[in-house]
Design an enzyme around this catalytic site. Structure first.
Site, PDB file in Angstrom:
ATOM      1  N   GLU A   1       0.856  -1.187   0.000  1.00  0.00           N
ATOM      2  CA  GLU A   1       0.000   0.000   0.000  1.00  0.00           C
ATOM      3  C   GLU A   1       0.886   1.229   0.000  1.00  0.00           C
ATOM      4  OE1 GLU A   1      -2.499   2.658  -0.418  1.00  0.00           O
ATOM      5  OE2 GLU A   1      -3.406   0.657  -0.253  1.00  0.00           O
TER       6      GLU A   1
ATOM      7  N   CYS B   1     -12.540   3.872   1.391  1.00  0.00           N
ATOM      8  CA  CYS B   1     -13.672   3.978   2.308  1.00  0.00           C
ATOM      9  C   CYS B   1     -13.248   4.515   3.668  1.00  0.00           C
ATOM     10  CB  CYS B   1     -14.354   2.614   2.465  1.00  0.00           C
ATOM     11  SG  CYS B   1     -15.805   2.659   3.546  1.00  0.00           S
TER      12      CYS B   1
ATOM     13  N   CYS C   1     -16.218   6.848   2.468  1.00  0.00           N
ATOM     14  CA  CYS C   1     -17.495   6.745   3.172  1.00  0.00           C
ATOM     15  C   CYS C   1     -17.406   6.992   4.668  1.00  0.00           C
ATOM     16  CB  CYS C   1     -18.148   5.390   2.883  1.00  0.00           C
ATOM     17  SG  CYS C   1     -17.030   3.993   2.832  1.00  0.00           S
TER      18      CYS C   1
ATOM     19  N   LYS D   1     -16.691  10.798   5.366  1.00  0.00           N
ATOM     20  CA  LYS D   1     -17.841  11.534   4.820  1.00  0.00           C
ATOM     21  C   LYS D   1     -19.072  11.361   5.706  1.00  0.00           C
ATOM     22  CE  LYS D   1     -19.402   9.978   1.009  1.00  0.00           C
ATOM     23  NZ  LYS D   1     -19.371   9.597  -0.420  1.00  0.00           N
TER      24      LYS D   1
ATOM     25  N   ALA E   1       3.550  -0.749  -5.485  1.00  0.00           N
ATOM     26  CA  ALA E   1       3.937  -1.992  -6.130  1.00  0.00           C
ATOM     27  C   ALA E   1       3.327  -2.061  -7.519  1.00  0.00           C
ATOM     28  CB  ALA E   1       3.482  -3.189  -5.293  1.00  0.00           C
TER      29      ALA E   1
ATOM     30  N   TYR F   1     -23.917  10.422  -6.348  1.00  0.00           N
ATOM     31  CA  TYR F   1     -24.071  10.391  -4.890  1.00  0.00           C
ATOM     32  C   TYR F   1     -23.032  11.255  -4.190  1.00  0.00           C
ATOM     33  CZ  TYR F   1     -20.168   7.044  -4.503  1.00  0.00           C
ATOM     34  OH  TYR F   1     -18.941   6.446  -4.545  1.00  0.00           O
TER      35      TYR F   1
ATOM     36  N   GLU G   1     -24.140  14.216  -1.698  1.00  0.00           N
ATOM     37  CA  GLU G   1     -23.780  14.109  -0.285  1.00  0.00           C
ATOM     38  C   GLU G   1     -23.018  15.346   0.176  1.00  0.00           C
ATOM     39  OE1 GLU G   1     -23.587   9.239   0.158  1.00  0.00           O
ATOM     40  OE2 GLU G   1     -21.773  10.345  -0.361  1.00  0.00           O
TER      41      GLU G   1
ATOM     42  N   GLY H   1     -17.499  11.284 -11.034  1.00  0.00           N
ATOM     43  CA  GLY H   1     -17.371   9.835 -11.081  1.00  0.00           C
ATOM     44  C   GLY H   1     -15.973   9.358 -10.745  1.00  0.00           C
TER      45      GLY H   1
ATOM     46  N   HIS I   1     -45.470   1.011  15.869  1.00  0.00           N
ATOM     47  CA  HIS I   1     -45.961   2.392  15.963  1.00  0.00           C
ATOM     48  C   HIS I   1     -45.567   3.026  17.296  1.00  0.00           C
ATOM     49  CE1 HIS I   1     -48.717   5.708  15.111  1.00  0.00           C
ATOM     50  NE2 HIS I   1     -49.123   5.616  16.361  1.00  0.00           N
TER      51      HIS I   1
ATOM     52  N   GLU J   1     -42.766   1.928  10.023  1.00  0.00           N
ATOM     53  CA  GLU J   1     -44.062   1.268   9.895  1.00  0.00           C
ATOM     54  C   GLU J   1     -44.717   1.543   8.533  1.00  0.00           C
ATOM     55  OE1 GLU J   1     -47.417   2.753  12.261  1.00  0.00           O
ATOM     56  OE2 GLU J   1     -46.184   4.511  12.757  1.00  0.00           O
TER      57      GLU J   1
END
Length: 448
Positions: free
Chosen positions: A35, A43, A48, A51, A115, A178, A182, A263, A437, A442
């Site tokens: 990494e 994420c 996500c 955010k 890598a 989205y 958002e 995108g 309820h 419901e």
């Protein structure tokens, strides 16, 4: 001596890669992962999770406004962007540590560097070191797409929105998906003047049109300006450091920040995939079969890099199934039907199954049931905002084939309802369930 240094080498330590590493290691595989940024992937680090924390912060704006109706005196309330920004960054760091701990606990070797693939069984690290592996897994995810226009260096992507030095007084957001919706909801609630531009004629393509239109209506009422059939032509930085955005139609707009949410594309540049014989599609996505195997027998790919379904839970499920199949002797397939999704807009959206348009395109005997209501809390504080729940039913079987919701806590409610849709339950099954309820949920069993 082993033929290879590792049984499995994973490029990309996001949600899919980390899950695959843990599961493969549990089956006895010798696993390494590389990494070049931070463990956790999009994420956790820049997507996500942070955010959603901004969304929570934005919700307090409405809650504080409504609190007076419930007897609270909040006249001294103030908001400080730096406090929120730094607390979010601290939480991301905490979660990154947990992901790193997961790797260590499962004896996964972590290479904190970039890598690429040198040969079908050889990974070349940025340091120049080459490592051999019996199997290589590509899990590098996606990356924000920024169109080519003059001054694009002045635009931000979702990657940078969590590190702004200060809250922009005026922000222009380009996009209708989205991410755009958002962030527009967040910054509007936090006090920014928000303008959203979109090259098309609607927001949230892929979501049910009636739900998307309700979000557009509510967002407009909250003060967000929408401009359709327009794109960024150029961005000019002015003497006072503000930005003048020239559009393909209409007058220029002066803002403090520009977010391009046009995108995401598969993150395959510079990985040496084509050179190793891995086939990519026209958009750079890795082409895989139902076992996530590429055109090269030893190389596999999961998650957004395949551009199948760009959702973190899908990447996790794929990574888990890949590892079970490759190293655990199993034969698991991932079912991509009826995957629930959410838009953490203001208010949020939850969806699962077919939209009305998709159901009609499939030639189903479409029957629509809806509940258009004002949540009890909104009614109490005099807020006219209305929630909308929509159920798509195949009249030939009475089977619920789609469920779409916009309103407070819709994603939380939708997750449980998605089980019913996935299980193939009927409208009669929903009707036979006694309502809980008073609750918004419901309405799912009361739709007419």
């Amino acid at each position: 001596m082993p033929e290879f240094d590792f049984d499995l080498f994973i490029i990309g330590a996001g949600s899919g890669g980390v899950r695959a590493s843990r599961v493969a290691a549990s089956h006895g595989a010798r696993v390494a992962i590389a990494e070049d940024h931070r463990v956790g992937g999009t994420c956790v680090i820049r997507g996500c999770v942070p955010k959603k924390l901004l969304v929570y912060a934005a919700q307090f704006s409405d809650d504080l406004h409504d609190a007076t109706s419930f007897g609270w005196d909040i006249s001294a309330s103030t908001f400080d962007w730096a406090t929120l920004r730094d607390n979010v960054a601290n939480e991301v760091t905490r979660l990154e540590g947990l992901y790193g701990q997961t790797l260590a606990n499962n004896k996964v070797t972590l290479f904190a560097e970039r890598a690429s693939i040198a040969e079908p069984h050889i990974v070349r690290l940025a340091s120049g070191k080459e490592v051999t592996a019996g199997t290589i897994l590509i899990a590098t995810g996606g990356w924000p797409h920024v169109p080519d226009f003059a001054g694009r260096e002045h635009a931000l992507t979702s990657n940078e929105m969590f590190h702004l030095p200060e809250l922009p007084r005026r922000i222009l957001i380009a996009g209708g998906g989205y991410i755009a919706n958002e962030f527009s909801g967040v910054f509007c609630a936090l006090g920014s003047d928000v303008t959203v531009i979109n090259r098309g004629d609607r927001i949230l393509r892929g979501y049910d049109d009636q739900i998307a239109q309700r979000l557009l209506q509510i967002s407009t009422e909250k003060g967000i300006d929408f401009l359709f059939h327009t794109e960024i032509q150029s961005i000019e930085k002015l003497a006072d450091a503000s930005l003048r955005v020239h559009l393909t139609s209409g007058d220029p707009i002066d803002v403090d920040s520009v977010l391009v949410a046009a995108g995401r594309v598969p993150n395959t540049t510079g990985l040496g995939l084509a050179e190793a014989g891995v086939k990519l599609d026209a958009h750079g996505a890795v082409i895989v079969d139902d076992q996530w195997q590429t055109s090269v027998d030893s190389i596999f790919a999961v998650g957004d890099v395949t551009d199948r379904v760009q959702l973190t839970p899908v990447a996790i499920r794929e990574g888990h199934a890949f590892a079970d199949n490759r190293f655990g002797g199993k034969n698991i397939r991932v079912d991509y039907s009826n995957i629930p999704s959410a838009v953490f807009s203001n208010p949020p959206i939850g969806a699962v199954g077919l939209t009305e348009a998709e159901a009609r395109e499939q030639g189903l005997d479409v029957q629509i049931y809806t509940s258009d209501f004002r949540a009890m809390k909104n009614a109490f504080v005099g807020n006219s905002e209305r929630a909308l729940y929509k159920m798509i039913v195949d009249g030939a079987t009475d089977k619920v084939v789609g469920l779409h919701m916009i309103g407070p806590e819709s994603p939380e409610i939708l997750q449980a309802a998605a089980i019913a849709v996935k299980a193939g339950l009927t409208k009669a099954d929903f009707d036979a369930t006694i309502a809980l309820h008073p609750s918004m949920a419901e309405e799912l069993v009361l739709m007419k």
